[in-house]
Design an enzyme around this catalytic site. Sequence first.
Site, mmCIF file in Angstrom:
data_model
loop_
_atom_site.group_PDB
_atom_site.id
_atom_site.type_symbol
_atom_site.label_atom_id
_atom_site.label_comp_id
_atom_site.label_asym_id
_atom_site.label_seq_id
_atom_site.Cartn_x
_atom_site.Cartn_y
_atom_site.Cartn_z
ATOM 1 N N ARG A 138 0.877 -1.176 0.000
ATOM 2 C CA ARG A 138 0.000 0.000 0.000
ATOM 3 C C ARG A 138 0.912 1.223 0.000
ATOM 4 O O ARG A 138 1.706 1.396 0.921
ATOM 5 C CB ARG A 138 -0.875 0.057 1.264
ATOM 6 C CG ARG A 138 -1.738 -1.142 1.540
ATOM 7 C CD ARG A 138 -2.631 -0.857 2.744
ATOM 8 N NE ARG A 138 -3.303 -2.038 3.244
ATOM 9 C CZ ARG A 138 -2.858 -2.778 4.244
ATOM 10 N NH1 ARG A 138 -1.716 -2.455 4.844
ATOM 11 N NH2 ARG A 138 -3.532 -3.830 4.657
ATOM 12 N N GLU A 184 0.900 -8.828 -2.588
ATOM 13 C CA GLU A 184 -0.466 -8.347 -2.797
ATOM 14 C C GLU A 184 -0.438 -6.845 -3.027
ATOM 15 O O GLU A 184 -0.087 -6.074 -2.125
ATOM 16 C CB GLU A 184 -1.319 -8.677 -1.566
ATOM 17 C CG GLU A 184 -2.711 -8.089 -1.589
ATOM 18 C CD GLU A 184 -3.411 -8.203 -0.247
ATOM 19 O OE1 GLU A 184 -4.276 -7.356 0.055
ATOM 20 O OE2 GLU A 184 -3.092 -9.138 0.533
ATOM 21 N N LYS A 211 -9.636 -14.178 5.250
ATOM 22 C CA LYS A 211 -8.809 -13.067 5.741
ATOM 23 C C LYS A 211 -9.448 -12.550 7.036
ATOM 24 O O LYS A 211 -10.568 -12.027 7.018
ATOM 25 C CB LYS A 211 -8.774 -11.962 4.688
ATOM 26 C CG LYS A 211 -8.075 -10.667 5.098
ATOM 27 C CD LYS A 211 -8.298 -9.620 3.995
ATOM 28 C CE LYS A 211 -7.755 -8.251 4.357
ATOM 29 N NZ LYS A 211 -6.352 -8.108 3.990
ATOM 30 N N GLY A 266 -1.632 -6.308 12.797
ATOM 31 C CA GLY A 266 -1.066 -6.839 14.034
ATOM 32 C C GLY A 266 -0.045 -7.941 13.844
ATOM 33 O O GLY A 266 0.414 -8.535 14.818
ATOM 34 N N GLY A 318 1.821 -6.118 6.337
ATOM 35 C CA GLY A 318 1.848 -4.822 5.677
ATOM 36 C C GLY A 318 2.956 -3.925 6.172
ATOM 37 O O GLY A 318 4.131 -4.111 5.852
ATOM 38 N N SER A 319 2.593 -2.949 7.010
ATOM 39 C CA SER A 319 3.541 -1.904 7.399
ATOM 40 C C SER A 319 4.683 -2.390 8.280
ATOM 41 O O SER A 319 5.720 -1.732 8.361
ATOM 42 C CB SER A 319 2.801 -0.770 8.114
ATOM 43 O OG SER A 319 2.140 -1.245 9.263
#
Length: 220
Positions: free
Chosen positions: A21, A44, A133, A162, A182-183
């Site tokens: 993202r 993704e 998910k 998380g 993700g991050s």
Amino acid sequence: MRSRSEIVSLLMNPGIIAIVRMDRGEQVAPICEALLAGGVLAVEITLTVPNAIELIRQTSQRFGSQALIGAGMVLNAEACRSVVAAGAEFIVSPITKLEILQAAHSADRPVMLGAYTPTEAQAAHEAGADFIKIFPADKLGPSYIRALRAPLPHLRLVPTGGVDLQTAADFLRAGCAALGVGSSLISSEIVAASNWAELTRLARAFVEIASATKKRSGAE
């Protein structure tokens, strides 16, 4: 072209799905290179990335032989068909919407539908979702996954939110099929500095945790 069953198997081995993202699409290519160097094969690309469908097309053409390029934040059948046409090999949605599943499966592509509660997770499974998910998982944690799988051990769960280097092993020990990261992997700091060596290091650390945890679980 990989079959749906082959893609499902690859998503679970080693089981780390990197979620992209960002605001600058031109950074997707070096991100993929860094992730692959660290052993992360599943990437993704969310539809919130500017010009996401064209980026999925370009990334699939460039890295498709080495990586699994998927699409995230898919909210309807039209978007699903568009990303599949662009080369996405797996589809991820934060919601359970049957038209997405039908569009993905008609193209022999696995789909991950979003759920939060046991009822939602089971409904997605019964509809035919390849993965569930669990989102957002940051407030739920591994204990929720363990509790959910106690009566529903057949669910292939993939938590998103998380998941970091401290919680990854706990999520996998709780029975997750894979992890959406993700991050905590592709951080804003890494992207801003184009610190691809650090991204490779983090990717390798996640893969090592996933591989070691799954190996231990299989031996138990």
